[in-house]
Write an enzyme that holds these catalytic residues in place. Structure first.
Site, PDB file in Angstrom:
ATOM      1  N   CYS A   7     132.781  13.013 -90.507  1.00  0.00           N
ATOM      2  CA  CYS A   7     133.363  13.714 -91.115  1.00  0.00           C
ATOM      3  C   CYS A   7     134.718  13.235 -91.141  1.00  0.00           C
ATOM      4  CB  CYS A   7     133.326  15.373 -90.911  1.00  0.00           C
ATOM      5  SG  CYS A   7     134.232  15.681 -89.465  1.00  0.00           S
ATOM      6  N   ARG A  13     132.249  20.108 -88.869  1.00  0.00           N
ATOM      7  CA  ARG A  13     131.135  19.601 -89.463  1.00  0.00           C
ATOM      8  C   ARG A  13     130.249  18.184 -88.379  1.00  0.00           C
ATOM      9  NH1 ARG A  13     132.918  17.699 -95.679  1.00  0.00           N
ATOM     10  NH2 ARG A  13     134.976  16.957 -94.287  1.00  0.00           N
ATOM     11  N   ASP A 123     133.130  21.642 -96.828  1.00  0.00           N
ATOM     12  CA  ASP A 123     134.662  21.312 -95.905  1.00  0.00           C
ATOM     13  C   ASP A 123     134.749  22.440 -95.657  1.00  0.00           C
ATOM     14  OD1 ASP A 123     136.512  21.136 -93.954  1.00  0.00           O
ATOM     15  OD2 ASP A 123     137.729  19.255 -95.071  1.00  0.00           O
TER      16      ASP A 123
HETATM   17  P1  4NP Z   1     136.193  18.377 -90.939  1.00  0.00           P
HETATM   18  O1  4NP Z   1     136.773  19.013 -90.963  1.00  0.00           O
HETATM   19  O2  4NP Z   1     135.870  17.264 -92.134  1.00  0.00           O
HETATM   20  O3  4NP Z   1     134.457  18.889 -91.404  1.00  0.00           O
HETATM   21  O4  4NP Z   1     136.261  18.175 -89.214  1.00  0.00           O
HETATM   22  C1  4NP Z   1     138.466  19.581 -91.554  1.00  0.00           C
HETATM   23  C2  4NP Z   1     138.822  19.643 -90.459  1.00  0.00           C
HETATM   24  C3  4NP Z   1     140.343  18.827 -90.065  1.00  0.00           C
HETATM   25  C4  4NP Z   1     140.700  18.799 -91.528  1.00  0.00           C
HETATM   26  C5  4NP Z   1     140.196  19.144 -92.508  1.00  0.00           C
HETATM   27  C6  4NP Z   1     138.808  18.975 -92.240  1.00  0.00           C
HETATM   28  N1  4NP Z   1     142.349  18.897 -92.081  1.00  0.00           N
HETATM   29  O5  4NP Z   1     143.024  18.524 -92.784  1.00  0.00           O
HETATM   30  O6  4NP Z   1     143.005  18.538 -90.268  1.00  0.00           O
END
Ligand code: 4NP
Length: 153
Positions: A7, A13, A123
């Protein structure tokens, strides 16, 4: 069989997907190595988001020991399947593939449920707990489908 979940941050995710598919494969008696990574390095070295940990705990799956890392080109050689969570991660991984063999390993995870639809796992980072449970439900359905496909092969 070696499977990588990808991800953006590797704290919501993809660690959830890793924990769920590991649980399902273990229960099915299928041996596999699982890992997850983010296309970004913002959270490298961190544990999954506390909401992701809490959500998965409700399903009896402990992901608190996982640590985030960034996807790297070495992962193409190390894994047989590279499952991406959304279109942006998908593009960012594919653009790093150098051969057709590497490209063939990369697939959006929800393609297992909705072939050809390019559907993304949303997300949950900016939302509330409900979003994490919605993500968990999608990931469980896709994981079950993957296990079923392996069993009929
Ligand atoms: P992930 O979610 O891609 O599902 O782990 C996110 C976690 C952090 C961030 C964006 C999406 N961020 O911008 O820090």
């Amino acid at each position: 069989m070696k499977i990588l979940m990808v991800c953006l941050g590797n704290i919501c995710r993809s660690p959830m997907a890793e924990g769920i598919l590991r649980d399902r494969l273990e229960k099915a008696g299928i041996e596999a190595f699982l890992d997850s990574a983010g296309t970004a390095d913002y959270h490298a070295g961190e544990a999954p988001d506390h909401r992701a940990i809490r959500c998965m705990r409700q399903y009896g799956i402990d992901i608190s020991g996982l640590r985030a890392r960034q996807f790297s080109r070495d992962d193409f050689a190390r894994f047989d399947f590279i499952f991406t969570m959304d279109e942006s991660n998908h593009r960012n991984v594919l653009v790093q593939a150098e051969t057709e063999e590497e490209k063939k390993k990369v697939m959006m995870f929800l393609e297992l449920l909705f072939p050809g639809k390019k559907q993304s796992v949303p997300d949950p980072w900016f939302g509330d707990m409900e979003g994490f449970f919605e993500v968990a439900e999608m990931l469980m359905k896709a994981s079950d489908k993957f296990v079923t496909q392996l069993q009929v092969e």
